[in-house]
Design a protein around this motif. Structure first.
Motif, short mmCIF file in Angstrom:
data_model
loop_
_atom_site.label_atom_id
_atom_site.label_comp_id
_atom_site.label_asym_id
_atom_site.label_seq_id
_atom_site.Cartn_x
_atom_site.Cartn_y
_atom_site.Cartn_z
N LEU A 1 7.52 33.23 42.89
CA LEU A 1 8.10 32.96 41.58
C LEU A 1 7.37 33.81 40.55
CD1 LEU A 1 8.53 29.08 41.65
CD2 LEU A 1 10.31 30.81 41.82
N ASP A 2 8.13 34.46 39.69
CA ASP A 2 7.57 35.35 38.68
C ASP A 2 7.87 34.75 37.30
OD1 ASP A 2 6.39 38.20 38.27
OD2 ASP A 2 8.03 38.05 36.82
N LEU A 3 6.81 34.29 36.63
CA LEU A 3 6.96 33.67 35.31
C LEU A 3 6.31 34.59 34.28
CD1 LEU A 3 6.46 29.93 34.47
CD2 LEU A 3 5.53 31.67 32.95
N THR A 4 7.03 34.95 33.25
CA THR A 4 6.51 35.85 32.21
C THR A 4 6.60 35.17 30.85
OG1 THR A 4 8.67 36.90 31.92
CG2 THR A 4 7.14 37.92 33.48
N VAL A 5 5.60 35.42 30.02
CA VAL A 5 5.55 34.97 28.63
C VAL A 5 5.25 36.20 27.78
CG1 VAL A 5 4.41 33.50 26.93
CG2 VAL A 5 4.77 32.66 29.26
N ARG A 6 6.17 36.51 26.85
CA ARG A 6 6.01 37.72 26.05
C ARG A 6 6.10 37.37 24.56
NH1 ARG A 6 9.97 43.01 25.37
NH2 ARG A 6 8.76 43.93 23.65
N ASP A 7 5.18 37.96 23.80
CA ASP A 7 5.27 37.83 22.35
C ASP A 7 5.62 39.20 21.76
OD1 ASP A 7 2.82 39.39 21.56
OD2 ASP A 7 1.81 37.81 22.70
N HIS A 8 5.91 39.22 20.47
CA HIS A 8 6.26 40.46 19.78
C HIS A 8 5.25 40.76 18.68
CE1 HIS A 8 10.26 41.06 21.67
NE2 HIS A 8 10.18 39.73 21.83
N GLY A 9 3.99 40.43 18.96
CA GLY A 9 2.93 40.66 18.00
C GLY A 9 2.34 42.06 18.14
N PRO A 10 1.08 42.21 17.75
CA PRO A 10 0.46 43.54 17.77
C PRO A 10 0.12 44.04 19.17
CG PRO A 10 -1.12 41.89 17.06
CD PRO A 10 0.20 41.20 17.13
N GLY A 11 0.18 43.16 20.15
CA GLY A 11 -0.15 43.58 21.51
C GLY A 11 -1.65 43.54 21.77
N ARG B 1 -6.32 31.49 33.71
CA ARG B 1 -6.51 32.25 34.95
C ARG B 1 -7.21 31.39 36.01
NH1 ARG B 1 -8.81 38.33 35.64
NH2 ARG B 1 -6.57 38.75 35.51
N GLN B 2 -8.18 30.58 35.61
CA GLN B 2 -8.87 29.74 36.58
C GLN B 2 -7.90 28.75 37.22
OE1 GLN B 2 -12.91 28.23 35.84
NE2 GLN B 2 -12.08 26.18 36.14
N ILE B 3 -7.01 28.14 36.43
CA ILE B 3 -6.03 27.21 36.98
C ILE B 3 -5.08 27.94 37.92
CG2 ILE B 3 -4.11 25.67 36.40
CD1 ILE B 3 -5.55 25.09 33.75
N ALA B 4 -4.68 29.15 37.54
CA ALA B 4 -3.77 29.92 38.40
C ALA B 4 -4.41 30.22 39.74
CB ALA B 4 -3.37 31.21 37.69
N ARG B 5 -5.64 30.69 39.74
CA ARG B 5 -6.30 31.02 41.00
C ARG B 5 -6.56 29.78 41.84
NH1 ARG B 5 -10.57 35.81 39.16
NH2 ARG B 5 -8.96 37.44 38.95
N ALA B 6 -6.84 28.64 41.20
CA ALA B 6 -7.02 27.40 41.96
C ALA B 6 -5.74 26.99 42.67
CB ALA B 6 -7.50 26.29 41.03
N HIS B 7 -4.58 27.44 42.17
CA HIS B 7 -3.30 27.13 42.81
C HIS B 7 -2.80 28.27 43.69
CE1 HIS B 7 -3.24 23.96 39.74
NE2 HIS B 7 -2.30 23.37 40.45
N GLY B 8 -3.65 29.26 43.96
CA GLY B 8 -3.25 30.37 44.81
C GLY B 8 -2.34 31.36 44.11
N ALA B 9 -2.26 31.32 42.79
CA ALA B 9 -1.42 32.24 42.02
C ALA B 9 -2.29 33.28 41.33
CB ALA B 9 -0.59 31.47 40.99
N GLU B 10 -1.65 34.26 40.70
CA GLU B 10 -2.37 35.32 40.01
C GLU B 10 -1.77 35.51 38.62
OE1 GLU B 10 -5.26 37.94 39.21
OE2 GLU B 10 -5.10 36.64 40.97
N LEU B 11 -2.64 35.52 37.63
CA LEU B 11 -2.23 35.69 36.24
C LEU B 11 -2.75 37.03 35.73
CD1 LEU B 11 -0.95 34.55 33.64
CD2 LEU B 11 -3.18 33.47 33.15
N ALA C 1 2.50 41.59 23.76
CA ALA C 1 1.74 41.35 25.00
C ALA C 1 2.62 40.61 25.99
CB ALA C 1 0.48 40.55 24.70
N LEU C 2 2.41 40.90 27.27
CA LEU C 2 3.18 40.27 28.33
C LEU C 2 2.21 39.68 29.34
CD1 LEU C 2 5.91 39.72 29.79
CD2 LEU C 2 5.58 41.92 30.94
N PHE C 3 2.30 38.37 29.56
CA PHE C 3 1.50 37.69 30.56
C PHE C 3 2.41 37.31 31.73
CE2 PHE C 3 -0.97 37.32 26.76
CZ PHE C 3 -2.29 37.41 27.19
N ARG C 4 1.95 37.64 32.96
CA ARG C 4 2.78 37.43 34.14
C ARG C 4 2.04 36.53 35.13
NH1 ARG C 4 6.96 40.45 35.79
NH2 ARG C 4 6.32 42.12 34.35
N LEU C 5 2.72 35.45 35.54
CA LEU C 5 2.16 34.51 36.51
C LEU C 5 2.98 34.60 37.80
CD1 LEU C 5 0.22 32.12 37.20
CD2 LEU C 5 2.00 30.59 36.32
N ARG C 6 2.31 34.97 38.90
CA ARG C 6 2.98 35.10 40.20
C ARG C 6 2.51 33.95 41.09
NH1 ARG C 6 1.58 40.47 38.91
NH2 ARG C 6 3.37 41.88 38.77
#
Length: 487
Positions: A402-412, A445-455, A465-470
């Motif tokens: 599953l690929d979850l993305t969160v993107r804002d339109h700020g300064p990056g 990131r710590q929660i993601a890695r504890a669940h076997g995911a990668e942020l 900025a774009l944050f991607r959770l796999r």
């Protein structure tokens, strides 16, 4: 038996490993040396005795060939000379013995039996004229007579004694050499363990985990077990050093972050303690600031507690539907950030999929990502969230992710800040005027890695900025509510 085992155990406890190894190696080599010497002694003794017997048999054969008169003869005393054979002819009938003959060699019933042909030839040990001899008694075919041939055996015994002394000296030298070699082997073989022990003692005596064990140079030297053990210990020390450094940095950063809100709390508390001197508006402002600062401190302390956890408690893990969590979290963010336009897009193929996890922790992860995006978005600007299914290879049983993305339109995110986005207490130059402690993304990131995911974080195309959770899907993942199902 119990007492013997107890003494052995106490001896092993009182002796260092190097001494026990040296004694064991020395004992093993000493046993081999003594065994070889004993075997050599037996072989030498057998060969010398065998050679004497061959000489006796050869002498008897020569006598058979050159002697014509085979009448009974009296014995002589020639056995008193080491190299001369003592010879005697004995008849099977005692009446035919020469009258008045002196028998230098004893004649027994066994001798008469050999003379009569009723017994095979044999060897015997006896003393003649005060000298040890070995005698060979053999029957002459066609005659009722026996030939006795004797040779002195003291030369053989002397040679055997000399061989015994020589082999004893060799065995003693072998034992001493075994002790020296055992000590050298134990000293050389246990050198890495000695260095490992010394390093461990230095680490235990001081909080400095930068100590390392010196390893031999060259790749070939890393093939033995002790060197690999030392290399593994160095790796463990490296991990310990990183852990200690991270702990110290966390404590230092936490104390720094707590200092400012605690100072503000004390100031507002002191103001409220003198509430009689303040106007109603001043008391209200102080109470409001005090409440806000208490919430900030509480949030910071809770974040620190969350960061101290390395993994999720197994009893709290259940099957979670990420699409439902995302919808709930986006709804909560819209209430908390009414000036931000949150958009949500969920792939129908991913809407019903479930993954193992702790719902509260995954909700905290998504909330941190959405709050971070809202802080950097301009007023009225959108924050885009999307959940899609990325199928795995057709030849694999892996269902994909599953690929979850969160993107804002700020300064990056500035290129120099991108490697440090998930560091604890790290705040970019542009974010230092915004509320927050710098722990939200580190916790995510710590929660993601504890669940076997990668942020991960990256620059979004077109800015922001774009944050991607796999989140990988395990084989047998099922879908609830339609869309897609695994077997």
């Amino acid at each position: 038996m119990t007492g013997t085992r107890g003494l052995g155990a106490r001896w092993r406890r009182r002796r260092p490993l190097r001494t026990r190894l040296a004694l064991a190696a020395s004992a093993a080599v000493a046993v081999v040396a003594v065994g070889v010497c004993a075997a050599a002694f037996v072989v030498i003794r057998y060969q010398m005795t065998r050679q004497l017997e061959l000489n006796l048999a050869q002498t008897a054969t020569q006598l058979f060939q050159r002697t014509r008169d085979w009448g009974p003869t009296p014995g002589d005393a020639t056995c008193q000379y080491p190299a001369a054979a003592c010879v005697q002819i004995v008849s099977a009938d005692p009446a035919k013995d020469p009258r008045g003959g002196y028998q230098a060699l004893p004649v027994t019933g066994a001798t008469r039996q050999v003379a009569a042909g009723h017994r095979a030839a044999y060897y015997s040990e006896l003393t003649v004229a005060g000298q040890p001899v070995r005698m060979y008694t053999v029957h002459h075919p066609g005659r009722a007579q026996a030939l006795q041939v004797a040779l002195r055996s003291d030369t053989v015994e002397r040679g055997v004694r000399q061989a015994a002394w020589a082999l004893s000296g060799v065995g003693a030298a072998g034992i001493l050499l075994a002790g020296a070699l055992g000590y050298g082997v134990s000293r050389t073989g246990l050198a890495p363990i000695a260095r490992l022990t010394a390093t461990a003692e230095r680490v235990a005596a001081s909080p400095d985990a930068r100590h390392r064990i010196a390893l031999p140079a060259g790749p070939a030297s890393r093939e033995d077990e002790l060197t690999r053990l030392a290399a593994t210990f160095n790796t463990m020390l490296g991990a310990l050093e990183q852990s200690v450094t991270a702990q110290r940095r966390l404590v230092a950063d936490a104390s720094h972050e707590l200092r400012t809100p605690l100072t503000a709390l004390r100031t507002n508390a002191e103001l409220l303690a003198r509430a009689g001197r303040l106007t109603d508006a001043q008391r209200d402002r102080a109470a409001t600031a005090l409440g806000r600062q208490l919430r900030e401190v509480t949030t910071l302390v809770n974040d620190l507690i969350e960061l101290a956890r390395d993994e999720e408690p197994r009893p709290l893990v259940e099957q979670v539907r990420p699409a439902a969590l995302l919808e709930h979290t986006v709804g909560a963010a819209r209430e908390h950030w009414p000036e931000i336009a949150f958009t949500l897009a969920v792939d129908p193929a991913a809407a019903g999929l479930t993954v193992p996890g702790v719902p509260a922790r995954l909700t905290r992860l998504l909330s941190n990502l959405l709050d971070n995006a809202a802080k950097f978005s301009p007023p009225g600007g959108p924050v885009d969230t999307e959940l899609t299914l990325v199928p795995g290879p057709a030849s694999s049983r892996v269902r994909g992710e599953l690929d979850l993305t969160v993107r804002d339109h700020g300064p990056g995110i500035a290129p120099e800040d991108l490697p440090h986005v998930f560091d604890r207490f790290y705040r970019a130059q542009s974010a230092r005027a915004l509320p927050g402690s710098g722990l939200g993304l580190a916790m995510a990131r710590q929660i993601a890695r504890a669940h076997g995911a990668e942020l991960t974080a990256e620059q979004a195309p077109g800015g922001g900025a774009l944050f991607r959770l796999r989140m990988p899907l395990a084989p047998g993942t099922t879908a609830t509510g339609g869309g897609w199902a695994g077997d």
